[in-house]
Design a protein around this motif. Sequence first.
Motif, PDB file in Angstrom:
ATOM      1  N   GLU A  79       0.850  -1.198   0.000  1.00  0.00           N
ATOM      2  CA  GLU A  79       0.000   0.000   0.000  1.00  0.00           C
ATOM      3  C   GLU A  79       0.882   1.244   0.000  1.00  0.00           C
ATOM      4  O   GLU A  79       1.868   1.319   0.740  1.00  0.00           O
ATOM      5  N   ASN A  98       0.812  -2.918   9.037  1.00  0.00           N
ATOM      6  CA  ASN A  98      -0.279  -2.423   8.198  1.00  0.00           C
ATOM      7  C   ASN A  98      -0.641  -0.976   8.515  1.00  0.00           C
ATOM      8  O   ASN A  98      -1.782  -0.617   8.771  1.00  0.00           O
ATOM      9  N   LYS A 146      -5.741  -1.476  -6.704  1.00  0.00           N
ATOM     10  CA  LYS A 146      -6.935  -0.684  -6.430  1.00  0.00           C
ATOM     11  C   LYS A 146      -6.507   0.718  -5.999  1.00  0.00           C
ATOM     12  O   LYS A 146      -5.413   0.893  -5.433  1.00  0.00           O
ATOM     13  N   ALA A 201      -7.863   4.475  -3.995  1.00  0.00           N
ATOM     14  CA  ALA A 201      -8.845   5.003  -3.051  1.00  0.00           C
ATOM     15  C   ALA A 201      -8.347   6.351  -2.535  1.00  0.00           C
ATOM     16  O   ALA A 201      -7.231   6.785  -2.844  1.00  0.00           O
ATOM     17  N   TYR A 206      -3.249   0.181  -3.537  1.00  0.00           N
ATOM     18  CA  TYR A 206      -2.979  -1.015  -2.745  1.00  0.00           C
ATOM     19  C   TYR A 206      -3.227  -2.279  -3.554  1.00  0.00           C
ATOM     20  O   TYR A 206      -3.929  -2.265  -4.582  1.00  0.00           O
ATOM     21  N   GLU A 236      -4.988  -5.522  -4.252  1.00  0.00           N
ATOM     22  CA  GLU A 236      -6.320  -6.026  -3.949  1.00  0.00           C
ATOM     23  C   GLU A 236      -6.238  -7.356  -3.198  1.00  0.00           C
ATOM     24  O   GLU A 236      -5.431  -8.227  -3.527  1.00  0.00           O
ATOM     25  N   ASN A 237      -7.053  -7.479  -2.155  1.00  0.00           N
ATOM     26  CA  ASN A 237      -7.214  -8.709  -1.363  1.00  0.00           C
ATOM     27  C   ASN A 237      -5.997  -9.074  -0.514  1.00  0.00           C
ATOM     28  O   ASN A 237      -5.954 -10.180   0.038  1.00  0.00           O
ATOM     29  N   ASN A 238      -5.042  -8.182  -0.374  1.00  0.00           N
ATOM     30  CA  ASN A 238      -3.916  -8.455   0.520  1.00  0.00           C
ATOM     31  C   ASN A 238      -4.323  -8.104   1.957  1.00  0.00           C
ATOM     32  O   ASN A 238      -4.784  -6.990   2.217  1.00  0.00           O
ATOM     33  N   VAL A 264      -3.040  -4.757   3.942  1.00  0.00           N
ATOM     34  CA  VAL A 264      -3.416  -3.391   3.595  1.00  0.00           C
ATOM     35  C   VAL A 264      -4.114  -2.747   4.795  1.00  0.00           C
ATOM     36  O   VAL A 264      -4.921  -3.389   5.462  1.00  0.00           O
ATOM     37  N   ALA A 273      -6.329  -0.239   4.995  1.00  0.00           N
ATOM     38  CA  ALA A 273      -7.752   0.045   4.829  1.00  0.00           C
ATOM     39  C   ALA A 273      -8.133  -0.199   3.379  1.00  0.00           C
ATOM     40  O   ALA A 273      -7.329   0.014   2.474  1.00  0.00           O
ATOM     41  N   LYS A 274      -9.351  -0.645   3.157  1.00  0.00           N
ATOM     42  CA  LYS A 274      -9.812  -0.922   1.800  1.00  0.00           C
ATOM     43  C   LYS A 274     -10.490   0.309   1.209  1.00  0.00           C
ATOM     44  O   LYS A 274     -10.853   1.230   1.914  1.00  0.00           O
TER      45      LYS A 274
END
Length: 203
Positions: free
Chosen positions: A40, A134, A172, A174, A193, A195-197, A200, A202-203
């Motif tokens: 990220e 993270n 991704k 954001a 970031y 994706e699906n790690n 990370v 925050a999504k």
Amino acid sequence: MKKLQWDFYSKDTLSVAQNLLGKILVHEINGKRLSGRIVETEAYRGITDKAAHSYGGRRTNRTEIMYGTPGFSYVYMIYGMYYCFNIVTEKEDIPEAVLIRALEPLESLDKISLNRYNKSFSSLNKAQIKNLANGPGKLCNALAIGKSENKVDLCNGSLYVAKDDINDFNIKSAKRIGISYAQEAANYPWRFYIENNIYVSAK
């Protein structure tokens, strides 16, 4: 591990922020190699970016490194207790940088765990493992990155980013985190970031 060189960092900051994903951040210290995969990042685009420390051409002892050679570290403290690790990008006199927001821990897991929690990696629960690095302050703590690592040449030293062959992931984007003061810049989708790690922040 082959270190990334200045030509990697001397490009458009948004591109660098995305291209850093999947690369390996390494800190060789006291005979150990602490490392994590970058999962990220956040881009900060300098003079026109209200979230950047160099917004409006601000030039201080702290931000001067951002006006210099790409591929150098910019480490600063937030809230009087947490360090944040950034990499200077673009050309000289264009004060932009990429914040490294989260890592997937890879090497010297016991040492990383001791740095973060003062206990061995094997004794961590799933939540603690996920929270090892993270966040920008967490990863600096985990990899022992602090004031001494500010303004260092990442192309020729014990703190560096290395190439890796991994590229089978989706990126991704954001909004950046913690910059509500930055008016319209707070909504720019300049956080990237993998994706699906799970590491990370925050999504």
